[in-house]
Design a protein around this motif. Sequence first.
Motif, short mmCIF file in Angstrom:
data_model
loop_
_atom_site.label_atom_id
_atom_site.label_comp_id
_atom_site.label_asym_id
_atom_site.label_seq_id
_atom_site.Cartn_x
_atom_site.Cartn_y
_atom_site.Cartn_z
N GLN A 52 0.82 -1.23 0.00
CA GLN A 52 0.06 -0.07 0.08
C GLN A 52 0.80 1.19 -0.19
N ILE A 53 1.91 1.13 0.98
CA ILE A 53 2.90 2.33 0.80
C ILE A 53 3.56 2.56 -0.51
N ASN A 54 3.80 1.43 -1.16
CA ASN A 54 4.67 1.40 -2.63
C ASN A 54 3.54 2.13 -3.52
N ILE A 55 2.30 1.83 -3.54
CA ILE A 55 1.11 2.55 -4.38
C ILE A 55 1.20 4.05 -4.29
N LEU A 56 1.11 4.38 -2.91
CA LEU A 56 1.18 5.80 -2.47
C LEU A 56 2.56 6.45 -2.95
N LYS A 57 3.52 5.66 -2.83
CA LYS A 57 4.81 6.33 -3.13
C LYS A 57 5.12 6.53 -4.75
N ASN A 58 4.50 5.30 -5.49
CA ASN A 58 4.54 5.46 -7.11
C ASN A 58 3.84 6.32 -7.76
N ASN A 59 2.75 6.76 -6.82
CA ASN A 59 1.88 7.76 -7.53
C ASN A 59 1.96 9.17 -6.96
N GLY A 60 2.91 9.28 -6.23
CA GLY A 60 3.38 10.71 -5.80
C GLY A 60 2.33 11.21 -4.59
N ILE A 61 1.70 10.41 -4.14
CA ILE A 61 0.75 10.69 -3.00
C ILE A 61 1.70 10.91 -1.72
N ILE A 62 2.59 10.28 -1.41
CA ILE A 62 3.47 10.60 -0.26
C ILE A 62 5.01 10.62 -0.95
N ILE A 63 5.66 11.41 -0.48
CA ILE A 63 7.07 11.74 -0.78
C ILE A 63 8.15 11.70 0.46
N ASN A 64 9.16 11.57 0.10
CA ASN A 64 10.21 11.69 1.02
C ASN A 64 10.39 12.92 1.58
N ASP A 65 10.74 13.04 2.95
CA ASP A 65 10.63 14.58 3.37
C ASP A 65 11.54 15.78 2.98
N GLU A 66 12.51 15.31 2.35
CA GLU A 66 13.72 16.10 1.66
C GLU A 66 13.23 16.71 0.38
N VAL A 67 12.03 16.23 -0.31
CA VAL A 67 11.82 16.70 -1.56
C VAL A 67 10.98 18.02 -1.63
N ASN A 68 11.50 18.74 -2.51
CA ASN A 68 11.06 19.94 -2.53
C ASN A 68 10.12 20.16 -3.74
N GLU A 69 8.63 19.82 -3.77
CA GLU A 69 7.86 19.93 -4.85
C GLU A 69 7.85 21.05 -5.84
N LEU A 70 8.11 22.15 -5.09
CA LEU A 70 7.99 23.53 -5.69
C LEU A 70 9.30 23.47 -6.92
N ASN A 71 10.42 23.20 -6.36
CA ASN A 71 11.55 22.86 -7.12
C ASN A 71 11.40 22.00 -8.28
N MET A 72 10.74 20.88 -8.01
CA MET A 72 10.52 19.89 -8.96
C MET A 72 9.63 20.39 -9.99
N ILE A 73 8.77 21.41 -9.94
CA ILE A 73 7.80 21.95 -10.65
C ILE A 73 8.63 22.93 -11.35
N ARG A 74 9.38 23.75 -10.97
CA ARG A 74 10.16 24.81 -11.60
C ARG A 74 11.18 23.92 -12.47
N SER A 75 12.02 22.89 -11.97
CA SER A 75 12.57 22.17 -13.22
C SER A 75 11.83 21.60 -14.18
N LYS A 76 10.67 20.94 -14.16
CA LYS A 76 9.87 20.65 -15.06
C LYS A 76 9.47 21.67 -16.09
N MET A 77 8.92 22.84 -15.46
CA MET A 77 8.81 24.02 -16.40
C MET A 77 9.97 24.44 -17.07
N LYS A 78 11.17 24.41 -16.73
CA LYS A 78 12.42 24.84 -17.40
C LYS A 78 12.57 24.06 -18.37
#
Length: 176
Positions: A52-78
């Motif tokens: 169940q945890i793997n399903i949530l991880k693989n779908n981006g529902i839960i992420i590691n504490d150090e992940v900065n989603e705003l930076n991920m979006i900036r990177s994707k947009m760039k």
Amino acid sequence: MKFSNYNICTKICNENYLYNSFTNSLIKLNNIYFEQIRQRDIKLLEKLDDSQINILKNNGIIINDEVNELNMIRSKMKKILLNREILTLTIAPTLNCNFDCYYCFEERQEGRMSNFTKENLLKNIEREIKNGVKLIKVIWYGGEPLLEIKFIEEFINSLNELKKLYNIKFGIKSSF
């Protein structure tokens, strides 16, 4: 672990759904999990098994504490903005509209895109193809674009000619 900031919990026809707008994942949930995720109750993770945890991880529902989603979006947009192989165009052949939607804030405007503008747009598209564009995405916008169906047909025919000449691809969407 933490919950993504891009999780959206919603009920549709008495069913619970969790959508992650970053990964574009959609999961159907039972009432208990739905409420705990909606409330961002991280203690839920202690109750779940590894699959169940793997399903949530693989779908981006839960992420590691150090992940900065705003930076991920900036990177994707760039990456999208720097991708010279895709050209996305939003084209308004007219701002006129034959609907009378109560929520619309636009004022009706007569007129259509001129042939001069259309020809210059096609020249610019051809220049971009010569500079490496391999995919053209066209989004029809307006008022009501289909009021200018002849213009749209002519434009698509011109894109088909460019497609054959340069071996490119193109896709079309409507703005509604």
